[in-house]
Scaffold this motif. Structure first.
Motif, PDB file in Angstrom:
ATOM      1  N   SER A  91       1.046  -1.021   0.198  1.00  0.00           N
ATOM      2  CA  SER A  91      -0.132  -0.223  -0.414  1.00  0.00           C
ATOM      3  C   SER A  91       0.681   1.270   0.337  1.00  0.00           C
ATOM      4  O   SER A  91       0.739   1.844  -0.488  1.00  0.00           O
ATOM      5  N   PHE A  92       2.208   1.175   0.879  1.00  0.00           N
ATOM      6  CA  PHE A  92       2.555   2.457   0.448  1.00  0.00           C
ATOM      7  C   PHE A  92       3.846   2.821  -0.277  1.00  0.00           C
ATOM      8  O   PHE A  92       4.290   3.886  -1.263  1.00  0.00           O
ATOM      9  N   ILE A  93       3.868   1.890  -1.659  1.00  0.00           N
ATOM     10  CA  ILE A  93       4.273   1.425  -2.792  1.00  0.00           C
ATOM     11  C   ILE A  93       3.550   2.653  -3.448  1.00  0.00           C
ATOM     12  O   ILE A  93       3.638   3.288  -4.492  1.00  0.00           O
ATOM     13  N   ASP A  94       2.165   1.479  -3.804  1.00  0.00           N
ATOM     14  CA  ASP A  94       0.980   2.222  -4.747  1.00  0.00           C
ATOM     15  C   ASP A  94       0.898   3.525  -4.325  1.00  0.00           C
ATOM     16  O   ASP A  94       0.601   4.183  -5.385  1.00  0.00           O
ATOM     17  N   LYS A  95       1.222   4.169  -3.339  1.00  0.00           N
ATOM     18  CA  LYS A  95       0.759   5.362  -2.575  1.00  0.00           C
ATOM     19  C   LYS A  95       1.484   6.667  -3.344  1.00  0.00           C
ATOM     20  O   LYS A  95       1.155   7.213  -4.334  1.00  0.00           O
ATOM     21  N   PHE A  96       2.930   6.242  -3.065  1.00  0.00           N
ATOM     22  CA  PHE A  96       4.173   6.632  -3.776  1.00  0.00           C
ATOM     23  C   PHE A  96       3.971   6.488  -5.345  1.00  0.00           C
ATOM     24  O   PHE A  96       4.007   7.812  -5.907  1.00  0.00           O
ATOM     25  N   GLU A  97       3.672   5.272  -5.609  1.00  0.00           N
ATOM     26  CA  GLU A  97       3.767   5.089  -7.690  1.00  0.00           C
ATOM     27  C   GLU A  97       2.137   6.467  -7.602  1.00  0.00           C
ATOM     28  O   GLU A  97       2.733   6.596  -8.450  1.00  0.00           O
ATOM     29  N   ASN A  98       0.807   6.643  -6.810  1.00  0.00           N
ATOM     30  CA  ASN A  98       0.021   7.365  -7.999  1.00  0.00           C
ATOM     31  C   ASN A  98       0.617   8.966  -7.764  1.00  0.00           C
ATOM     32  O   ASN A  98       0.293   9.869  -8.099  1.00  0.00           O
ATOM     33  N   GLN A  99       1.103   9.034  -6.237  1.00  0.00           N
ATOM     34  CA  GLN A  99       1.418  10.636  -6.423  1.00  0.00           C
ATOM     35  C   GLN A  99       2.396  10.906  -7.141  1.00  0.00           C
ATOM     36  O   GLN A  99       2.925  11.618  -7.589  1.00  0.00           O
ATOM     37  N   ILE A 100       3.540  10.278  -7.146  1.00  0.00           N
ATOM     38  CA  ILE A 100       4.562  10.202  -8.701  1.00  0.00           C
ATOM     39  C   ILE A 100       3.915  10.709 -10.429  1.00  0.00           C
ATOM     40  O   ILE A 100       4.248  11.840 -10.688  1.00  0.00           O
ATOM     41  N   LYS A 101       2.957   9.325  -9.858  1.00  0.00           N
ATOM     42  CA  LYS A 101       2.056   9.715 -11.372  1.00  0.00           C
ATOM     43  C   LYS A 101       1.701  11.175 -11.929  1.00  0.00           C
ATOM     44  O   LYS A 101       1.057  11.822 -12.656  1.00  0.00           O
ATOM     45  N   ASN A 102       1.108  11.935 -10.677  1.00  0.00           N
ATOM     46  CA  ASN A 102       0.726  13.570 -10.496  1.00  0.00           C
ATOM     47  C   ASN A 102       1.250  14.191 -10.369  1.00  0.00           C
ATOM     48  O   ASN A 102       1.306  15.432 -10.709  1.00  0.00           O
ATOM     49  N   LEU A 103       2.891  14.171 -10.560  1.00  0.00           N
ATOM     50  CA  LEU A 103       3.787  15.385 -10.670  1.00  0.00           C
ATOM     51  C   LEU A 103       4.093  15.277 -12.381  1.00  0.00           C
ATOM     52  O   LEU A 103       4.869  14.675 -12.558  1.00  0.00           O
ATOM     53  N   LYS A 104       3.806  16.602 -12.732  1.00  0.00           N
ATOM     54  CA  LYS A 104       4.069  16.543 -14.219  1.00  0.00           C
ATOM     55  C   LYS A 104       5.260  16.536 -14.279  1.00  0.00           C
ATOM     56  O   LYS A 104       5.905  16.821 -15.753  1.00  0.00           O
ATOM     57  N   GLU A 105       6.271  17.217 -13.159  1.00  0.00           N
ATOM     58  CA  GLU A 105       7.811  17.484 -13.688  1.00  0.00           C
ATOM     59  C   GLU A 105       8.440  16.243 -13.878  1.00  0.00           C
ATOM     60  O   GLU A 105      10.356  16.311 -14.272  1.00  0.00           O
ATOM     61  N   VAL A 106       8.001  15.074 -13.292  1.00  0.00           N
ATOM     62  CA  VAL A 106       8.339  14.095 -13.622  1.00  0.00           C
ATOM     63  C   VAL A 106       8.466  13.281 -14.955  1.00  0.00           C
ATOM     64  O   VAL A 106       7.568  12.838 -15.114  1.00  0.00           O
ATOM     65  N   GLN A 107       9.610  13.194 -15.727  1.00  0.00           N
ATOM     66  CA  GLN A 107       9.244  12.594 -16.853  1.00  0.00           C
ATOM     67  C   GLN A 107       9.742  11.099 -16.498  1.00  0.00           C
ATOM     68  O   GLN A 107       8.646  10.473 -17.447  1.00  0.00           O
ATOM     69  N   GLU A 108      10.045  10.181 -15.481  1.00  0.00           N
ATOM     70  CA  GLU A 108      10.149   9.024 -15.916  1.00  0.00           C
ATOM     71  C   GLU A 108      10.642   8.302 -14.464  1.00  0.00           C
ATOM     72  O   GLU A 108      10.862   9.410 -13.795  1.00  0.00           O
ATOM     73  N   CYS A 109      10.088   7.208 -13.949  1.00  0.00           N
ATOM     74  CA  CYS A 109       9.791   7.295 -12.572  1.00  0.00           C
ATOM     75  C   CYS A 109       9.991   5.181 -12.942  1.00  0.00           C
ATOM     76  O   CYS A 109       9.425   4.425 -13.854  1.00  0.00           O
ATOM     77  N   PHE A 110      11.154   4.833 -12.286  1.00  0.00           N
ATOM     78  CA  PHE A 110      11.251   3.262 -12.282  1.00  0.00           C
ATOM     79  C   PHE A 110      11.216   2.850 -11.052  1.00  0.00           C
ATOM     80  O   PHE A 110      11.970   3.417  -9.878  1.00  0.00           O
ATOM     81  N   HIS A 111      10.994   1.654 -10.681  1.00  0.00           N
ATOM     82  CA  HIS A 111      10.903   0.941  -9.500  1.00  0.00           C
ATOM     83  C   HIS A 111      12.256   0.283  -9.640  1.00  0.00           C
ATOM     84  O   HIS A 111      12.316  -0.564 -10.382  1.00  0.00           O
ATOM     85  N   MET A 112      13.413  -0.202  -9.127  1.00  0.00           N
ATOM     86  CA  MET A 112      14.685  -0.345  -8.605  1.00  0.00           C
ATOM     87  C   MET A 112      14.660  -1.204  -7.472  1.00  0.00           C
ATOM     88  O   MET A 112      13.606  -1.331  -6.570  1.00  0.00           O
ATOM     89  N   ALA A 113      15.412  -2.027  -8.091  1.00  0.00           N
ATOM     90  CA  ALA A 113      15.642  -2.668  -7.699  1.00  0.00           C
ATOM     91  C   ALA A 113      16.888  -2.663  -6.511  1.00  0.00           C
ATOM     92  O   ALA A 113      17.893  -2.273  -7.617  1.00  0.00           O
ATOM     93  N   GLY A 114      17.734  -3.356  -5.359  1.00  0.00           N
ATOM     94  CA  GLY A 114      18.833  -2.645  -5.119  1.00  0.00           C
ATOM     95  C   GLY A 114      18.705  -1.307  -3.937  1.00  0.00           C
ATOM     96  O   GLY A 114      18.042  -1.808  -3.403  1.00  0.00           O
ATOM     97  N   GLN A 115      19.927  -0.337  -3.533  1.00  0.00           N
ATOM     98  CA  GLN A 115      20.050   0.368  -2.299  1.00  0.00           C
ATOM     99  C   GLN A 115      18.899   1.371  -2.743  1.00  0.00           C
ATOM    100  O   GLN A 115      18.592   1.407  -1.762  1.00  0.00           O
TER     101      GLN A 115
END
Length: 153
Positions: free
Chosen positions: A80-104
């Motif tokens: 639920s925390f990840i889903d909420k973050f992803e939804n909030q990022i999708k609404n920021l027009k300044e963010v051109q790309e967002c990748f969910h990463m593996a690693g640090q």
């Protein structure tokens, strides 16, 4: 998923370089007739190999010369925390790309801005206000060495 033959791959390579090429122009390049090329393009579109056609805009000419890569680590990693973050990022027009990463880090954001001052304001007033962010780490591009939207086929 069906396998693509060499003609399909060639059509995709041509359209990745110039999506305004017509079926006739592609047919001429491949020494084929227009009708089968047109049908192949329509099939590639309907099957989802071609998602959409876009214009690639020069970021400097539209006043967005600063490219920032922001690494985001979340405090909590529940679904639920990840889903909420992803939804909030999708609404920021300044963010051109967002990748969910593996690693640090959990997410990598690509953001283009007019200036460092405006990036700072974006960080203070929007990005840092998102719940559950633990760490934000930003690096800035000094020079673009390679930039393409083409996939190697």
């Amino acid at each position: 998923m069906e396998m693509l033959d060499n003609t399909d791959k060639t059509i995709l390579r041509i359209l990745q370089r110039d999506s305004k090429k017509t079926a006739k122009e592609i047919a001429n390049l491949l020494n084929l007739t227009v009708s089968p090329i047109y049908e192949r393009i329509k099939r590639l579109e309907s099957k989802g190999y071609i998602e959409k056609y876009v214009a690639i805009v020069n970021k400097n000419m539209v006043g967005l010369p600063i490219t920032a890569f922001c690494q985001v680590s979340l405090q909590s990693h529940g679904e639920s925390f990840i889903d909420k973050f992803e939804n909030q990022i999708k609404n920021l027009k300044e963010v051109q790309e967002c990748f969910h990463m593996a690693g640090q880090v959990d997410f990598l954001l690509k953001i283009n801005m007019p200036s460092l001052e405006e990036y700072h304001e974006f960080m203070r007033s929007k990005l840092s206000k998102i719940d559950n962010i633990g760490v934000l780490n930003t690096t800035f591009s000094l020079k673009v060495i390679k930039h393409t939207s083409e996939y190697y086929l």
